[in-house]
Design a protein around this motif. Structure first.
Motif, PDB file in Angstrom:
ATOM      1  N   VAL A  64       0.874  -1.275   0.059  1.00 43.19           N
ATOM      2  CA  VAL A  64       0.036  -0.231   0.139  1.00 43.19           C
ATOM      3  C   VAL A  64       1.232   0.900   0.047  1.00 43.19           C
ATOM      4  CG1 VAL A  64      -1.484   1.280   1.177  1.00 43.19           C
ATOM      5  CG2 VAL A  64      -1.753  -1.237   1.316  1.00 43.19           C
ATOM      6  N   ASP A  65       1.805   1.053   1.078  1.00 42.30           N
ATOM      7  CA  ASP A  65       2.878   1.956   0.941  1.00 42.30           C
ATOM      8  C   ASP A  65       3.542   2.428  -0.303  1.00 42.30           C
ATOM      9  OD1 ASP A  65       2.511   2.918   4.079  1.00 42.30           O
ATOM     10  OD2 ASP A  65       4.406   1.581   4.225  1.00 42.30           O
ATOM     11  N   TRP A  66       3.377   1.921  -1.246  1.00 37.05           N
ATOM     12  CA  TRP A  66       4.517   1.379  -2.201  1.00 37.05           C
ATOM     13  C   TRP A  66       3.115   1.810  -3.885  1.00 37.05           C
ATOM     14  CZ3 TRP A  66       7.371  -3.510  -2.297  1.00 37.05           C
ATOM     15  CH2 TRP A  66       8.778  -3.508  -1.952  1.00 37.05           C
ATOM     16  N   ILE A  67       2.421   1.743  -3.677  1.00 34.03           N
ATOM     17  CA  ILE A  67       1.203   1.945  -4.194  1.00 34.03           C
ATOM     18  C   ILE A  67       1.331   3.525  -4.108  1.00 34.03           C
ATOM     19  CG2 ILE A  67      -1.264   2.146  -5.439  1.00 34.03           C
ATOM     20  CD1 ILE A  67      -0.646  -1.149  -4.586  1.00 34.03           C
ATOM     21  N   GLN A  68       0.842   4.484  -2.736  1.00 29.96           N
ATOM     22  CA  GLN A  68       0.996   5.712  -2.512  1.00 29.96           C
ATOM     23  C   GLN A  68       1.967   6.636  -3.096  1.00 29.96           C
ATOM     24  OE1 GLN A  68      -0.592   6.136   1.016  1.00 29.96           O
ATOM     25  NE2 GLN A  68      -2.068   5.259   1.580  1.00 29.96           N
ATOM     26  N   GLU A  69       2.794   6.231  -2.812  1.00 27.88           N
ATOM     27  CA  GLU A  69       4.850   6.309  -2.728  1.00 27.88           C
ATOM     28  C   GLU A  69       3.917   6.946  -4.797  1.00 27.88           C
ATOM     29  OE1 GLU A  69       8.483   5.594  -1.942  1.00 27.88           O
ATOM     30  OE2 GLU A  69       8.547   4.906  -3.704  1.00 27.88           O
ATOM     31  N   CYS A  70       3.413   5.419  -5.798  1.00 28.04           N
ATOM     32  CA  CYS A  70       3.645   5.888  -6.839  1.00 28.04           C
ATOM     33  C   CYS A  70       2.926   6.911  -7.424  1.00 28.04           C
ATOM     34  CB  CYS A  70       3.198   5.010  -7.359  1.00 28.04           C
ATOM     35  SG  CYS A  70       3.197   4.972  -9.870  1.00 28.04           S
ATOM     36  N   ARG A  71       1.481   7.757  -6.250  1.00 35.38           N
ATOM     37  CA  ARG A  71       1.210   8.720  -6.947  1.00 35.38           C
ATOM     38  C   ARG A  71       1.894  10.168  -7.289  1.00 35.38           C
ATOM     39  NH1 ARG A  71      -2.123  10.255  -1.493  1.00 35.38           N
ATOM     40  NH2 ARG A  71      -3.211  11.082  -3.256  1.00 35.38           N
ATOM     41  N   THR A  72       3.036  10.166  -7.008  1.00 33.16           N
ATOM     42  CA  THR A  72       3.407  11.485  -6.877  1.00 33.16           C
ATOM     43  C   THR A  72       4.954  11.349  -7.440  1.00 33.16           C
ATOM     44  OG1 THR A  72       4.623  10.968  -4.801  1.00 33.16           O
ATOM     45  CG2 THR A  72       2.391  13.161  -5.001  1.00 33.16           C
ATOM     46  N   LYS A  73       5.872   9.755  -7.573  1.00 32.06           N
ATOM     47  CA  LYS A  73       6.796   9.616  -7.662  1.00 32.06           C
ATOM     48  C   LYS A  73       7.192   8.634  -9.180  1.00 32.06           C
ATOM     49  CE  LYS A  73       9.233  10.400  -3.840  1.00 32.06           C
ATOM     50  NZ  LYS A  73       9.366  10.592  -2.162  1.00 32.06           N
ATOM     51  N   GLY A  74       5.754   8.329  -9.154  1.00 33.80           N
ATOM     52  CA  GLY A  74       5.845   7.168 -10.206  1.00 33.80           C
ATOM     53  C   GLY A  74       4.839   7.929 -11.783  1.00 33.80           C
ATOM     54  N   CYS A  75       4.875   7.159 -12.694  1.00 40.50           N
ATOM     55  CA  CYS A  75       4.105   7.614 -14.007  1.00 40.50           C
ATOM     56  C   CYS A  75       3.054   6.818 -14.204  1.00 40.50           C
ATOM     57  CB  CYS A  75       4.937   8.028 -15.109  1.00 40.50           C
ATOM     58  SG  CYS A  75       6.082   6.132 -15.876  1.00 40.50           S
ATOM     59  N   GLY A  76       3.667   5.954 -13.364  1.00 45.52           N
ATOM     60  CA  GLY A  76       2.589   4.462 -14.683  1.00 45.52           C
ATOM     61  C   GLY A  76       2.442   2.894 -13.192  1.00 45.52           C
ATOM     62  N   LEU A  77       1.853   2.038 -12.662  1.00 45.37           N
ATOM     63  CA  LEU A  77       1.966   0.880 -11.991  1.00 45.37           C
ATOM     64  C   LEU A  77       1.346   0.014 -12.963  1.00 45.37           C
ATOM     65  CD1 LEU A  77       1.979  -0.421  -9.249  1.00 45.37           C
ATOM     66  CD2 LEU A  77      -0.489   0.359  -8.980  1.00 45.37           C
ATOM     67  N   ILE A  78       2.938  -1.363 -12.824  1.00 47.56           N
ATOM     68  CA  ILE A  78       2.907  -2.785 -13.048  1.00 47.56           C
ATOM     69  C   ILE A  78       2.394  -3.290 -11.296  1.00 47.56           C
ATOM     70  CG2 ILE A  78       3.834  -4.571 -14.195  1.00 47.56           C
ATOM     71  CD1 ILE A  78       5.289  -2.215 -16.095  1.00 47.56           C
ATOM     72  N   LEU A  79       1.209  -4.444 -11.597  1.00 45.86           N
ATOM     73  CA  LEU A  79       1.360  -5.209  -9.973  1.00 45.86           C
ATOM     74  C   LEU A  79       0.839  -5.866 -10.336  1.00 45.86           C
ATOM     75  CD1 LEU A  79       1.346  -4.572  -7.290  1.00 45.86           C
ATOM     76  CD2 LEU A  79      -1.271  -3.527  -7.542  1.00 45.86           C
ATOM     77  N   ASN A  80       1.641  -6.768  -9.538  1.00 49.23           N
ATOM     78  CA  ASN A  80       1.526  -8.034  -9.700  1.00 49.23           C
ATOM     79  C   ASN A  80       1.479  -8.531  -8.001  1.00 49.23           C
ATOM     80  OD1 ASN A  80       1.390 -10.764  -9.459  1.00 49.23           O
ATOM     81  ND2 ASN A  80       2.899 -11.636 -10.259  1.00 49.23           N
ATOM     82  N   ALA A  81       0.241  -8.402  -8.026  1.00 47.96           N
ATOM     83  CA  ALA A  81      -0.549  -8.613  -6.150  1.00 47.96           C
ATOM     84  C   ALA A  81      -0.091  -9.826  -5.566  1.00 47.96           C
ATOM     85  CB  ALA A  81      -1.658  -7.913  -5.845  1.00 47.96           C
ATOM     86  N   GLY A  82       0.582 -10.739  -6.586  1.00 46.81           N
ATOM     87  CA  GLY A  82      -0.037 -12.540  -5.541  1.00 46.81           C
ATOM     88  C   GLY A  82      -1.041 -12.745  -5.527  1.00 46.81           C
ATOM     89  N   ALA A  83      -1.434 -13.295  -4.415  1.00 40.98           N
ATOM     90  CA  ALA A  83      -2.390 -14.069  -3.580  1.00 40.98           C
ATOM     91  C   ALA A  83      -3.643 -12.642  -3.207  1.00 40.98           C
ATOM     92  CB  ALA A  83      -1.781 -14.830  -2.451  1.00 40.98           C
ATOM     93  N   LEU A  84      -2.750 -11.336  -2.950  1.00 37.52           N
ATOM     94  CA  LEU A  84      -3.515 -10.261  -2.362  1.00 37.52           C
ATOM     95  C   LEU A  84      -4.213  -9.741  -3.197  1.00 37.52           C
ATOM     96  CD1 LEU A  84      -0.391  -8.758  -0.377  1.00 37.52           C
ATOM     97  CD2 LEU A  84      -3.013 -10.177   0.580  1.00 37.52           C
ATOM     98  N   THR A  85      -4.252 -10.344  -4.508  1.00 37.62           N
ATOM     99  CA  THR A  85      -4.933  -9.422  -5.425  1.00 37.62           C
ATOM    100  C   THR A  85      -6.697 -10.317  -5.071  1.00 37.62           C
ATOM    101  OG1 THR A  85      -3.341 -10.900  -7.262  1.00 37.62           O
ATOM    102  CG2 THR A  85      -5.301 -10.712  -8.195  1.00 37.62           C
TER     103      THR A  85
END
Ligand code: CA2
Length: 151
Positions: A64-85
């Motif tokens: 969750v922290d990294w996804i939130q960080e991506c809001r301001t520090k990233g341009c896009g997200l590739i997410l393999n959330a594993g079993a949490l998917t």
């Protein structure tokens, strides 16, 4: 001439147990290690003039922290959330707060596996989903983010 600002990186975030890739169940997840997949993603991003931040954690809150960080520090997200998917409303809510393109990624094809893998919370917030293509799926996901950023 003023220098062009460097594009923000694509965040590639991997969830629980994906650190074990290449050690077990190669018939499902392939033989590449996560470090090797990270190198493939970085090389492909470079061809688009982009870079990646490639991370893995077994802990939902860290993801969750990294996804939130991506809001301001990233341009896009590739997410393999594993079993949490298949279980995590927290990851869905974090993804919903992103305005960047999101690709949900799976090495295997969850729709050809057990019924409990056929529900994805992430898909509700994803721009698109890539699954069943092994390590190459990460490369294709980088291409997809690059194309979506050009739109
Ligand atoms: O296919 C995928 O990428 C998955 O996200 C992988 C998850 C699984 O729970 C999802 O349904 C589909 C599991 C990752 C576990 O990876 C391992 C790799 C090697 C050995 C053991 C686990």
């Amino acid at each position: 001439m003023p220098k062009k600002a460097k594009a923000l990186p694509i965040y590639v975030i991997n969830g629980p147990n994906l650190n074990l890739l290449g050690t077990r169940e190669p018939e499902i997840y392939g033989t590449a290690t996560l470090a090797e997949i990270g190198k493939l993603a970085a090389a492909r991003a470079k061809t688009h003039g982009l870079s990646v931040v490639f991370q893995q954690s077994n802990h939902e809150g860290v993801l969750v922290d990294w996804i939130q960080e991506c809001r301001t520090k990233g341009c896009g997200l590739i997410l393999n959330a594993g079993a949490l998917t298949h279980t995590s409303v927290a990851l869905l809510d974090a993804c919903r707060a992103l305005t960047h393109p999101i690709i949900e990624l799976h090495l295997s094809n969850p729709y050809a596996r057990e019924p409990f893998r056929q529900r994805s919370f992430i898909a509700k917030a994803a721009t698109g989903v890539i699954c069943g293509l092994g390590a190459n799926g990460y490369v294709l996901a980088v291409d997809a983010i690059a194309a979506l950023l050009k739109e």
